[in-house]
Design a protein around this motif. Sequence first.
Motif, PDB file in Angstrom:
ATOM      1  N   UNK A   1      71.962  -3.280  68.141  1.00 37.30           N
ATOM      2  CA  UNK A   1      72.553  -2.009  68.546  1.00 37.30           C
ATOM      3  C   UNK A   1      71.542  -0.910  68.245  1.00 37.30           C
ATOM      4  N   UNK A   2      71.740   0.236  68.861  1.00 42.92           N
ATOM      5  CA  UNK A   2      70.912   1.389  68.547  1.00 42.92           C
ATOM      6  C   UNK A   2      71.165   1.844  67.110  1.00 42.92           C
ATOM      7  N   UNK A   3      70.235   2.630  66.598  1.00 46.86           N
ATOM      8  CA  UNK A   3      70.374   3.265  65.285  1.00 46.86           C
ATOM      9  C   UNK A   3      70.144   4.751  65.456  1.00 46.86           C
ATOM     10  N   UNK A   4      70.995   5.559  64.836  1.00 47.81           N
ATOM     11  CA  UNK A   4      70.797   7.012  64.843  1.00 47.81           C
ATOM     12  C   UNK A   4      70.242   7.430  63.492  1.00 47.81           C
ATOM     13  N   UNK A   5      69.157   8.166  63.522  1.00 48.76           N
ATOM     14  CA  UNK A   5      68.552   8.755  62.323  1.00 48.76           C
ATOM     15  C   UNK A   5      68.612  10.270  62.425  1.00 48.76           C
ATOM     16  N   UNK A   6      68.996  10.923  61.342  1.00 50.91           N
ATOM     17  CA  UNK A   6      69.025  12.389  61.277  1.00 50.91           C
ATOM     18  C   UNK A   6      68.165  12.805  60.097  1.00 50.91           C
ATOM     19  N   UNK A   7      67.190  13.651  60.339  1.00 49.65           N
ATOM     20  CA  UNK A   7      66.311  14.101  59.268  1.00 49.65           C
ATOM     21  C   UNK A   7      66.996  15.133  58.391  1.00 49.65           C
ATOM     22  N   UNK A   8      67.303  14.758  57.139  1.00 42.93           N
ATOM     23  CA  UNK A   8      67.797  15.735  56.171  1.00 42.93           C
ATOM     24  C   UNK A   8      66.623  16.482  55.544  1.00 42.93           C
ATOM     25  N   UNK A   9      65.442  15.906  55.686  1.00 40.38           N
ATOM     26  CA  UNK A   9      64.154  16.564  55.443  1.00 40.38           C
ATOM     27  C   UNK A   9      63.262  16.139  56.610  1.00 40.38           C
ATOM     28  N   UNK A  10      62.083  16.721  56.699  1.00 43.16           N
ATOM     29  CA  UNK A  10      61.090  16.146  57.596  1.00 43.16           C
ATOM     30  C   UNK A  10      60.807  14.712  57.138  1.00 43.16           C
ATOM     31  N   UNK A  11      60.629  13.794  58.086  1.00 45.71           N
ATOM     32  CA  UNK A  11      60.265  12.425  57.718  1.00 45.71           C
ATOM     33  C   UNK A  11      59.534  11.771  58.880  1.00 45.71           C
ATOM     34  N   UNK A  12      58.761  10.755  58.568  1.00 49.29           N
ATOM     35  CA  UNK A  12      57.945  10.071  59.565  1.00 49.29           C
ATOM     36  C   UNK A  12      58.473   8.642  59.728  1.00 49.29           C
ATOM     37  N   UNK A  13      58.657   8.232  60.972  1.00 47.94           N
ATOM     38  CA  UNK A  13      59.071   6.857  61.248  1.00 47.94           C
ATOM     39  C   UNK A  13      57.935   6.130  61.967  1.00 47.94           C
ATOM     40  N   UNK A  14      57.731   4.870  61.589  1.00 45.21           N
ATOM     41  CA  UNK A  14      56.711   4.007  62.192  1.00 45.21           C
ATOM     42  C   UNK A  14      57.420   3.043  63.125  1.00 45.21           C
ATOM     43  N   UNK A  15      57.049   3.057  64.399  1.00 45.01           N
ATOM     44  CA  UNK A  15      57.823   2.365  65.418  1.00 45.01           C
ATOM     45  C   UNK A  15      56.990   1.399  66.250  1.00 45.01           C
ATOM     46  N   UNK A  16      57.638   0.336  66.696  1.00 44.95           N
ATOM     47  CA  UNK A  16      57.046  -0.604  67.632  1.00 44.95           C
ATOM     48  C   UNK A  16      58.102  -1.037  68.632  1.00 44.95           C
ATOM     49  N   UNK A  17      57.730  -1.981  69.499  1.00 46.59           N
ATOM     50  CA  UNK A  17      58.641  -2.443  70.551  1.00 46.59           C
ATOM     51  C   UNK A  17      58.876  -3.948  70.407  1.00 46.59           C
ATOM     52  N   UNK A  18      60.115  -4.345  70.511  1.00 47.05           N
ATOM     53  CA  UNK A  18      60.457  -5.756  70.352  1.00 47.05           C
ATOM     54  C   UNK A  18      59.758  -6.624  71.389  1.00 47.05           C
ATOM     55  N   UNK A  19      59.499  -6.097  72.553  1.00 47.58           N
ATOM     56  CA  UNK A  19      58.848  -6.882  73.610  1.00 47.58           C
ATOM     57  C   UNK A  19      57.426  -7.294  73.228  1.00 47.58           C
ATOM     58  N   UNK A  20      56.841  -6.627  72.213  1.00 50.00           N
ATOM     59  CA  UNK A  20      55.494  -6.978  71.767  1.00 50.00           C
ATOM     60  C   UNK A  20      55.489  -8.016  70.648  1.00 50.00           C
TER      61      UNK A  20
END
Length: 206
Positions: A88-107
Amino acid sequence: MKIYNVADPKFRKYGQVLQGYDFTEILEKMQDTPLPADGVVYEPSVKELEELPIFEELQNRGFGEVPIQIGYCNGNNHKLNALEYHRCSEINIGATDMIVLLGRQEDVKEDFTYDTSLVEAFLIPKGIGVELFATTLHYAPCNADEGGFKGVVVLGRGTNFPLSKEHSADGEDKLLAAANKWLIGHAEGGLPEGSFLGLKGENLTV
C-alpha cells in the motif's frame, strides 16, 4: 549526493505531494513526541495522533476508506541502512524538515538484490505531506539539519506489526520482516540477525 525537493518533477515517479489538507493540529501534537539524540524511534500506531480530526480525512481521502494507522518516525540518522516496500502507499508528513532516500521496486533484481547507486534523495520540508507509492523503496528518513528529524507516518492498519505466522526462507518471503513490510538490508546497516542483506554498493550517507 544531490538532494531534490519533493516539489521537483523527479519526485513524481516515487509519489505525490498532498494538497488540501490542514496538518496544523498533528504537527503541534508531534512536538510532544520523543526525539532520540542517537538512532531512530518508530511507533506505527499512536492513540494521540489517531484521535485527531485529520485521521478521518486521511483515511477517507488518502486511503479511500481503507482502515489506517498513524504513527511517527523520529531521530537522528544519516545512513541508508535498508530499503523496504509495502503493498500500500505510505503517507509521510514532515514535522521538521527531513530527507528521504528513495528507489523503485522495478529495479530490484530477480534475486532481490538492489544497487544503491540508483537511490535518489528528496527533502520533505516541515509541514508538507507526501504519498509514497507502494512501489517506492524507502526506509527511515535522514536529518536535514543537526537537530534531527520528526515525521508522521500513515499506513494501512496493521503494517509493520509483528508477523503472526512462520514464513518461507525462499523467494520474496525471505524479505518479510513484519506485517506488510518487505525489507532489503545493507551489510553495514546494523539490522537484526536474519535480515535479508540484498543492498549492493555503498551504504549511502546524507
